[in-house]
Enzyme design. Structure first.
Site, PDB file in Angstrom:
ATOM      1  N   CYS A  30     -10.572 -47.358 -65.052  1.00  0.00           N
ATOM      2  CA  CYS A  30     -11.463 -47.178 -66.059  1.00  0.00           C
ATOM      3  C   CYS A  30     -11.202 -48.291 -67.069  1.00  0.00           C
ATOM      4  O   CYS A  30     -10.197 -48.315 -67.931  1.00  0.00           O
ATOM      5  CB  CYS A  30     -11.284 -45.620 -66.735  1.00  0.00           C
ATOM      6  SG  CYS A  30     -11.783 -45.402 -68.216  1.00  0.00           S
ATOM      7  N   CYS A  33     -10.501 -46.886 -70.754  1.00  0.00           N
ATOM      8  CA  CYS A  33      -9.342 -46.116 -70.949  1.00  0.00           C
ATOM      9  C   CYS A  33      -8.170 -47.336 -71.095  1.00  0.00           C
ATOM     10  O   CYS A  33      -7.271 -47.013 -72.206  1.00  0.00           O
ATOM     11  CB  CYS A  33      -8.928 -45.679 -69.415  1.00  0.00           C
ATOM     12  SG  CYS A  33      -9.957 -44.204 -69.074  1.00  0.00           S
TER      13      CYS A  33
END
Length: 244
Positions: A30, A33
């Protein structure tokens, strides 16, 4: 610190009973993230020792992700006393992340209010004027010493507090030296709350111009009792009958 399904209870649930814990639900693949991670770390580092940050890999801990209904990542949840108290999803900008973390950490004024002594309460009001949880106990200390004018000035700075409005109304009523009201106030001061409320409600029919101030005193007392109090529920019904 990385947390797993095996360590979550101790590292987050139990730990959050001592200090706020921010949980970053993320995954290696991600990109947002990876963008958010350093921002969170810097925001938490500004409050070293007052809040902790842990990370949960949602791919490796799918049961935790399901338990906390993680539908998109990064997902950040803050825990206090074993429960989620605030959260957000997505890679927020640094100022928003800093506000999120700041709200979890007790302010200097919070610590002073918790101490509760007169000097601490005064200092808390210097930092945050109009703070009800500092102004109310300090005003009560002043009233006990007969310093009505100073107590009234403190309460005048407080907005949105039924308890503060009620105490202000009491100060005004005490200047009238009505024996019925003085008896009611004495009962309240002696923690005989039910009798104090009864006497105030009984005084309403003959109160003439003081009805609204008596109402404010009663409402303030009921507000401090809380919505779950049976005494408060009963008194509200009696107050409404006496007024209308």
């Amino acid at each position: 610190m990385d947390v797993t399904e095996q360590t979550f209870a101790s590292a987050v649930i139990e730990r959050s009973k001592q200090i706020p814990v921010v949980v970053d639900f993320w995954a290696e693949w991600c990109a947002p993230c990876r963008q958010l991670g350093p921002v969170l770390e810097r925001a938490v580092a500004q409050h070293a020792g007052k809040v902790e940050l842990v990370k949960v890999d949602t791919d490796a801990n799918q049961n935790l992700a399901a338990q906390y209904r993680i539908q998109g990542i990064p997902a950040v949840k803050a825990f206090k006393n074993g429960a989620v108290v605030s959260e957000f999803t997505g890679a927020l900008p640094a100022p928003a992340v800093e506000r999120f973390v700041n709200e979890l950490v007790p302010s200097q004024a919070d610590g002073l209010v918790a101490k509760g002594d007169e000097a601490s309460l005064r200092q808390a009001l210097e930092l945050e004027p109009g703070r009800a949880d500092a102004a109310l106990p300090l005003a009560r200390l002043l009233l006990a010493r007969g310093q009505h004018d100073e107590a009234a000035k403190l309460l005048a700075n407080v907005t949105g507090s039924f308890a503060a409005d009620g105490l202000s109304a009491r100060i005004s009523l005490e200047r009238q030296a009505d024996p019925r009201l003085q008896e009611a106030f004495a009962a309240l001061d002696q923690h005989d709350t039910e009798r104090g409320i009864d006497l105030l409600i009984e005084a309403l029919p003959q109160a003439n111009g003081a009805r609204d101030e008596i109402r404010k005193v009663v409402v303030g007392v009921l507000d401090e009792l809380g919505a779950g109090s049976e005494l408060a529920r009963s008194a509200r019904r009696r107050l409404a009958s006496a007024l209308y």
